[in-house]
Write an enzyme that holds these catalytic residues in place. Structure first.
Site, PDB file in Angstrom:
ATOM      1  CG  ASP A   2      -2.111   0.683   0.947  1.00  0.00           C
ATOM      2  OD1 ASP A   2      -2.492   1.036  -0.067  1.00  0.00           O
ATOM      3  OD2 ASP A   2      -2.726   0.977   2.045  1.00  0.00           O
ATOM      4  CG  ASN A  50      -7.456  -2.885  -5.484  1.00  0.00           C
ATOM      5  OD1 ASN A  50      -6.467  -3.668  -5.368  1.00  0.00           O
ATOM      6  ND2 ASN A  50      -7.720  -2.032  -4.663  1.00  0.00           N
TER       7      ASN A  50
HETATM    8  C1  FPP Z   1      -2.014  -0.202  -3.217  1.00  0.00           C
HETATM    9  O1  FPP Z   1      -1.535   1.077  -3.309  1.00  0.00           O
HETATM   10  C2  FPP Z   1      -1.245  -0.984  -4.479  1.00  0.00           C
HETATM   11  C3  FPP Z   1      -1.998  -1.515  -5.375  1.00  0.00           C
HETATM   12  C4  FPP Z   1      -3.543  -1.479  -5.640  1.00  0.00           C
HETATM   13  C5  FPP Z   1      -1.126  -2.245  -6.460  1.00  0.00           C
HETATM   14  C6  FPP Z   1      -0.010  -3.152  -6.005  1.00  0.00           C
HETATM   15  C7  FPP Z   1       0.848  -3.483  -7.292  1.00  0.00           C
HETATM   16  C8  FPP Z   1       2.059  -3.572  -7.282  1.00  0.00           C
HETATM   17  C9  FPP Z   1       3.039  -2.778  -6.661  1.00  0.00           C
HETATM   18  C10 FPP Z   1       2.854  -4.151  -8.717  1.00  0.00           C
HETATM   19  C11 FPP Z   1       3.574  -5.283  -8.362  1.00  0.00           C
HETATM   20  C12 FPP Z   1       2.903  -6.522  -9.052  1.00  0.00           C
HETATM   21  C13 FPP Z   1       3.198  -7.764  -8.947  1.00  0.00           C
HETATM   22  C14 FPP Z   1       2.625  -8.680  -9.850  1.00  0.00           C
HETATM   23  C15 FPP Z   1       3.920  -8.329  -8.090  1.00  0.00           C
HETATM   24  P1  FPP Z   1      -2.570   2.302  -3.443  1.00  0.00           P
HETATM   25  O2  FPP Z   1      -2.757   2.565  -4.751  1.00  0.00           O
HETATM   26  O3  FPP Z   1      -3.907   2.014  -2.721  1.00  0.00           O
HETATM   27  O4  FPP Z   1      -1.793   3.540  -2.671  1.00  0.00           O
HETATM   28  P2  FPP Z   1      -2.613   4.609  -1.912  1.00  0.00           P
HETATM   29  O5  FPP Z   1      -3.055   3.960  -0.808  1.00  0.00           O
HETATM   30  O6  FPP Z   1      -1.221   5.480  -1.798  1.00  0.00           O
HETATM   31  O7  FPP Z   1      -3.608   5.254  -3.006  1.00  0.00           O
END
Ligand code: FPP
Length: 224
Positions: A2, A50
């Site tokens: 996150d 998501n």
């Molecule tokens: C949550 O952060 C993150 C995600 C929904 C995507 C995570 C995916 C990756 C890091 C890519 C890696 C891929 C693989 C297959 C290993 P957020 O977007 O909720 O962040 P925020 O809370 O700051 O908005």
């Protein structure tokens, strides 16, 4: 994993920039595991919730997953990682599912570390899907309801071959579980840390695991 979005926003960049930066951190964390005694690592890449994000972000993430698997397959395999995916595949596109299958087959005999990637995963969705299959087994006479106990449901979960998590780390300052391994985490220890995922790495992971090592886990019992 996150905090990718906020990490990007802090830099005046689009959210997907943060997801790409987040993806680059995964290798370091995976490669730290054998050095600190972690045999099983599960990372939460995409939740069943998501899909509510903008079409641009969802499409960008799906494309990132395809690219990540294509680009990282060789490195993960050479490192000896056994990769598994958990989550519901029905909403994922065929190309991505094929890449996931191929990576699971390619790495099936590896033993250095077990990496599980949760993709279109939700704890409640997993329990609902498991219950449906359990009910089918009852309806078709393969399972006697009188024999259903705590050991039964886990056999139907996506994680049936995996041990329950000992430690769950949530980055980015959020102190909630957000539907992650709900059944399996009943006795997990939790670490809620402020670091945004793209800033998380070997040093902090090692420190959190060392801290876990000195915790007193009683599983509802009393200290011996
Ligand atoms: C949550 O952060 C993150 C995600 C929904 C995507 C995570 C995916 C990756 C890091 C890519 C890696 C891929 C693989 C297959 C290993 P957020 O977007 O909720 O962040 P925020 O809370 O700051 O908005």
């Amino acid at each position: 994993m996150d905090g990718n979005g906020r990490w990007a926003t802090q830099r005046g960049r689009p959210r997907l920039f943060g997801h790409h930066a987040g993806a680059r951190r995964v290798r370091e964390v995976v490669q730290t595991c054998p050095d600190i005694g972690v045999e099983y690592l599960t990372i939460f890449a995409f939740s069943t919730e998501n899909w509510k994000r903008t079409q641009v972000e969802v499409a960008g993430l799906m494309s990132l997953f395809r690219r990540y698997i294509t680009k990282e397959a060789r490195t993960l395999h050479d490192f000896g990682a056994r990769v598994r995916f958990i989550g519901d595949r029905v909403r994922l596109d065929k190309k991505l599912i094929d890449l996931m299958d191929e990576l699971e087959v390619l790495t099936a005999k590896n033993t250095t570390v077990n990496l599980t990637i949760a993709l279109n995963y939700g704890g409640r969705d997993e329990v609902a899907r498991a219950t449906k299959r359990l009910a089918q087994d009852v309806a078709e006479g393969r399972l006697d309801p009188a024999n259903v106990d705590e050991e039964t449901l886990p056999k139907y979960l996506d994680t049936y071959v995996l041990p329950d998590p000992d430690l769950v780390i949530r980055t980015s300052g959020e102190a909630r579980i957000s539907n992650f391994l709900l059944w399996q985490s009943a006795y997990a220890e939790y670490e809620f840390i402020d670091t945004l995922w793209p800033d998380f790495g070997r040093e902090e992971f090692t420190a959190l695991c060392a801290n876990y090592g000195v915790r007193d886990r009683r599983f509802g019992g009393v200290k011996k």
